[in-house]
Scaffold this active site. Sequence first.
Site, PDB file in Angstrom:
ATOM      1  N   LYS A 148       0.919  -1.358   0.331  1.00 36.60           N
ATOM      2  CA  LYS A 148      -0.209   0.045   0.005  1.00 36.60           C
ATOM      3  C   LYS A 148       0.818   1.340  -0.027  1.00 36.60           C
ATOM      4  O   LYS A 148       2.000   1.363   0.430  1.00 36.60           O
ATOM      5  CB  LYS A 148      -0.927   0.010   1.310  1.00 36.60           C
ATOM      6  CG  LYS A 148      -0.359   0.489   2.617  1.00 36.60           C
ATOM      7  CD  LYS A 148      -1.384   0.591   3.580  1.00 36.60           C
ATOM      8  CE  LYS A 148      -0.879   1.651   4.535  1.00 36.60           C
ATOM      9  NZ  LYS A 148      -1.654   1.848   5.803  1.00 36.60           N
ATOM     10  N   LYS A 182      -4.123 -11.268   9.518  1.00 38.72           N
ATOM     11  CA  LYS A 182      -4.247 -11.289  10.991  1.00 38.72           C
ATOM     12  C   LYS A 182      -5.216 -12.551  11.524  1.00 38.72           C
ATOM     13  O   LYS A 182      -6.169 -12.636  10.834  1.00 38.72           O
ATOM     14  CB  LYS A 182      -4.926 -10.106  11.724  1.00 38.72           C
ATOM     15  CG  LYS A 182      -3.896  -8.717  11.561  1.00 38.72           C
ATOM     16  CD  LYS A 182      -4.386  -7.639  12.227  1.00 38.72           C
ATOM     17  CE  LYS A 182      -3.705  -6.556  12.196  1.00 38.72           C
ATOM     18  NZ  LYS A 182      -2.518  -6.395  13.276  1.00 38.72           N
ATOM     19  N   GLU A 216      -4.325   4.232  17.487  1.00 39.47           N
ATOM     20  CA  GLU A 216      -2.790   4.214  17.529  1.00 39.47           C
ATOM     21  C   GLU A 216      -2.379   5.021  18.575  1.00 39.47           C
ATOM     22  O   GLU A 216      -3.002   6.311  18.798  1.00 39.47           O
ATOM     23  CB  GLU A 216      -2.066   4.375  16.350  1.00 39.47           C
ATOM     24  CG  GLU A 216      -2.318   3.346  15.440  1.00 39.47           C
ATOM     25  CD  GLU A 216      -1.871   3.678  13.911  1.00 39.47           C
ATOM     26  OE1 GLU A 216      -0.545   3.420  13.640  1.00 39.47           O
ATOM     27  OE2 GLU A 216      -2.476   4.341  13.114  1.00 39.47           O
ATOM     28  N   HIS A 240      -7.938  -0.596   5.248  1.00 39.02           N
ATOM     29  CA  HIS A 240      -7.962  -1.459   6.413  1.00 39.02           C
ATOM     30  C   HIS A 240      -9.277  -1.580   6.967  1.00 39.02           C
ATOM     31  O   HIS A 240     -10.107  -2.647   6.961  1.00 39.02           O
ATOM     32  CB  HIS A 240      -7.085  -1.100   7.479  1.00 39.02           C
ATOM     33  CG  HIS A 240      -5.563  -0.949   7.172  1.00 39.02           C
ATOM     34  ND1 HIS A 240      -4.897  -1.943   6.394  1.00 39.02           N
ATOM     35  CD2 HIS A 240      -4.507  -0.055   7.277  1.00 39.02           C
ATOM     36  CE1 HIS A 240      -3.408  -1.584   6.126  1.00 39.02           C
ATOM     37  NE2 HIS A 240      -3.437  -0.534   6.561  1.00 39.02           N
ATOM     38  N   LYS A 331      -4.354   8.800  15.212  1.00 37.14           N
ATOM     39  CA  LYS A 331      -3.164   8.656  15.815  1.00 37.14           C
ATOM     40  C   LYS A 331      -3.189   9.440  17.088  1.00 37.14           C
ATOM     41  O   LYS A 331      -3.911  10.300  17.417  1.00 37.14           O
ATOM     42  CB  LYS A 331      -2.062   9.470  14.784  1.00 37.14           C
ATOM     43  CG  LYS A 331      -2.147   8.893  13.534  1.00 37.14           C
ATOM     44  CD  LYS A 331      -1.007   7.976  13.409  1.00 37.14           C
ATOM     45  CE  LYS A 331      -1.073   7.547  11.841  1.00 37.14           C
ATOM     46  NZ  LYS A 331      -0.433   6.203  11.666  1.00 37.14           N
TER      47      LYS A 331
HETATM   48  P1  NAD Z   1      11.835   2.844   2.913  1.00 38.13           P
HETATM   49  O1  NAD Z   1      11.975   4.226   2.305  1.00 38.13           O
HETATM   50  O2  NAD Z   1      12.284   2.457   4.222  1.00 38.13           O
HETATM   51  O3  NAD Z   1      12.565   1.817   1.902  1.00 38.13           O
HETATM   52  C1  NAD Z   1      12.442   2.103   0.476  1.00 38.13           C
HETATM   53  C2  NAD Z   1      13.426   1.151  -0.093  1.00 38.13           C
HETATM   54  O4  NAD Z   1      13.231   1.270  -1.514  1.00 38.13           O
HETATM   55  C3  NAD Z   1      14.857   1.183   0.248  1.00 38.13           C
HETATM   56  O5  NAD Z   1      15.294  -0.258   0.161  1.00 38.13           O
HETATM   57  C4  NAD Z   1      15.458   1.900  -0.921  1.00 38.13           C
HETATM   58  O6  NAD Z   1      16.888   1.346  -1.243  1.00 38.13           O
HETATM   59  C5  NAD Z   1      14.529   1.212  -2.039  1.00 38.13           C
HETATM   60  N1  NAD Z   1      14.360   1.984  -3.354  1.00 38.13           N
HETATM   61  C6  NAD Z   1      14.242   3.429  -3.496  1.00 38.13           C
HETATM   62  N2  NAD Z   1      14.330   3.982  -4.686  1.00 38.13           N
HETATM   63  C7  NAD Z   1      14.778   2.892  -5.422  1.00 38.13           C
HETATM   64  C8  NAD Z   1      14.895   2.828  -6.767  1.00 38.13           C
HETATM   65  N3  NAD Z   1      14.974   3.913  -7.813  1.00 38.13           N
HETATM   66  N4  NAD Z   1      15.545   1.648  -7.266  1.00 38.13           N
HETATM   67  C9  NAD Z   1      15.292   0.504  -6.225  1.00 38.13           C
HETATM   68  N5  NAD Z   1      15.103   0.495  -5.093  1.00 38.13           N
HETATM   69  C10 NAD Z   1      14.879   1.755  -4.403  1.00 38.13           C
HETATM   70  O7  NAD Z   1      10.217   2.466   2.801  1.00 38.13           O
HETATM   71  P2  NAD Z   1       9.402   1.472   3.549  1.00 38.13           P
HETATM   72  O8  NAD Z   1       8.808   1.981   4.825  1.00 38.13           O
HETATM   73  O9  NAD Z   1      10.123   0.164   3.546  1.00 38.13           O
HETATM   74  O10 NAD Z   1       7.922   1.160   2.449  1.00 38.13           O
HETATM   75  C11 NAD Z   1       8.222   0.426   1.284  1.00 38.13           C
HETATM   76  C12 NAD Z   1       6.693   0.232   0.973  1.00 38.13           C
HETATM   77  O11 NAD Z   1       5.890  -0.281   1.908  1.00 38.13           O
HETATM   78  C13 NAD Z   1       6.123   1.527   0.742  1.00 38.13           C
HETATM   79  O12 NAD Z   1       5.098   1.511  -0.356  1.00 38.13           O
HETATM   80  C14 NAD Z   1       5.036   1.737   1.943  1.00 38.13           C
HETATM   81  O13 NAD Z   1       4.272   2.629   1.613  1.00 38.13           O
HETATM   82  C15 NAD Z   1       4.550   0.467   2.123  1.00 38.13           C
HETATM   83  N6  NAD Z   1       4.661   0.201   3.834  1.00 38.13           N
HETATM   84  C16 NAD Z   1       5.388   0.309   4.658  1.00 38.13           C
HETATM   85  C17 NAD Z   1       5.030   0.109   6.013  1.00 38.13           C
HETATM   86  C18 NAD Z   1       6.215   0.235   7.069  1.00 38.13           C
HETATM   87  O14 NAD Z   1       5.635  -0.224   8.211  1.00 38.13           O
HETATM   88  N7  NAD Z   1       7.308   0.787   6.931  1.00 38.13           N
HETATM   89  C19 NAD Z   1       3.755  -0.366   6.296  1.00 38.13           C
HETATM   90  C20 NAD Z   1       2.850  -0.564   5.267  1.00 38.13           C
HETATM   91  C21 NAD Z   1       3.289  -0.135   4.081  1.00 38.13           C
END
Ligand code: NAD
Length: 489
Positions: A148, A182, A216, A240, A331
């Site tokens: 997402k 879940k 949250e 969700h 939040k």
């Molecule tokens: P983040 O910013 O921590 O990580 C991003 C990743 O993408 C890194 O590994 C980075 O190297 C890679 N990246 C960025 N640009 C790139 C490119 N051009 N080519 C290849 N790799 C590239 O982000 P995150 O928090 O891990 O989130 C990732 C996805 O998951 C997003 O879509 C976010 O919305 C979704 N998401 C995250 C969470 C969370 O808890 N972190 C929860 C739900 C959904």
Amino acid sequence: MVSRVIPVEAFDLVIFGGTGDLARRKILPGLFRRFCAGQMPPEARIIGAARSDMDDAGYRDFVRAAILEFDPGRPQNCPQLDSFVTTLGYVTTDARGEAGWADLAKRLRDGAVRAFYFSVGPGLFGDLAERLKLYGMAHRQARIVVEKPFGRDRDSARALNATLAQHFAEDQIYRIDHYLGKETVQNLMAVRFGNLLFEPIWSAQYVDHIQITVAETVGVGGRGGYYDKSGAMRDMVQNHLMQLLCLIAMEPPSKFDPDAVRDEKLKVIRALDPVEPHHIVRGQYDATGDEPSYREDAGDARSKTESFIALKTHLSNWRWSGTPIYLRTGKKLKARTSEIAVVFKDTPHSIFGADARSEGVGGGQNVLSIRLQPNEGITLGVTIKEPGPGGMRLINVPLDMSFADALGPEVEEVPDAYERLIMDVMRGNQTLFMRGDEVEAAWAWTDPIIEGWVARGDVPKTYDAYSAGPEDALMLMHRDGRRWREVKS
Ligand code: NAD
């Protein structure tokens, strides 16, 4: 009773964004747990793909450190961390450039199930799909897992669906909503459709209202700038909360298979009424002590984005016509809790006299509460006689369906939502993933609400941090002679 772990076939899993926050906190520790449980075969291969410059050995160290940080007790109980990390590899890859792609293609094995997890920002989903095709990796057995947010309105979701559809068939696309992974959410379906007991009373005839709360305690903190572009409606309700509502309200599918289940969920979304503006309360948390306000966290002193939303809606169909549905999420609230409460109507007549009754939600009415966190479980509030010689006084007590007690201590630890869903991808089971038309329909319901706020210049109400949200949210229920369930952990 010991639960069965059904191993999945050997697979190649590429995690785009394999160095990101989600991969470190959830995906990789989750895979390690499945490895420990004997579900992930030793022949499986996990390849991290991200922009950082790293080799296989570096990535193994990186993942080892992530597991020790986010699931520190696990390696002590499961001494297989060394074997697990040998399944890992890494390819420096740029989603928008050509770097790494040919190398990645060479690493994948013919014949093994292959999945590509898009754990990167949503702006890159289309680029990844395109390059997978270009470099010959998108064959018919390949699957993609898409995180997402899936679009920010119906048009962008539709455009993304169209882009993905150029390279992958719908049965290869796994749009993840981790709430569906879940255990209790799946139990909700088992309780509804595996028992006759609830079905006859599962309608407007017997249900007074349904309330869904996802609260949250954390604020938007360091990701305020990002959050400010979405808000609670886009970040939580459109996905969700609506998914939870679908599972509560849908008709029994003819079988537990992906399209049968998703067809029924889609009908629920399409039956949702538009929401009247006066049935929505939006909020932003205030500063407290030395903690910043929402607007300070967002870095915009005039932000109109909501960190809290409560709304009332209805479903226009035979089963639910007349039963209001209240949704609430926010939040920096009082406690971290997620609950679906099905509140049944009062008895038509009290033979014990009005004085004998305890009142309100959780008082005289039966409430079926499905708790997602904390303490996942299902509780049914039933009215009984208060013990003792004080005459026929009635109290409402929880009839606790504690699965842990019933299943015994040896039951395998409940998998986290992500690990379960990833195993479903490997098994090719899409039941707990959203279909493209479902996501578009959900946006079609939320778009006019958001557009209305923008057109009216709607400004969210401020609420005290660590409270139950704005006063107006309480009034939304009080006006109807109802009240929210307490936000408590
Ligand atoms: P983040 O910013 O921590 O990580 C991003 C990743 O993408 C890194 O590994 C980075 O190297 C890679 N990246 C960025 N640009 C790139 C490119 N051009 N080519 C290849 N790799 C590239 O982000 P995150 O928090 O891990 O989130 C990732 C996805 O998951 C997003 O879509 C976010 O919305 C979704 N998401 C995250 C969470 C969370 O808890 N972190 C929860 C739900 C959904």
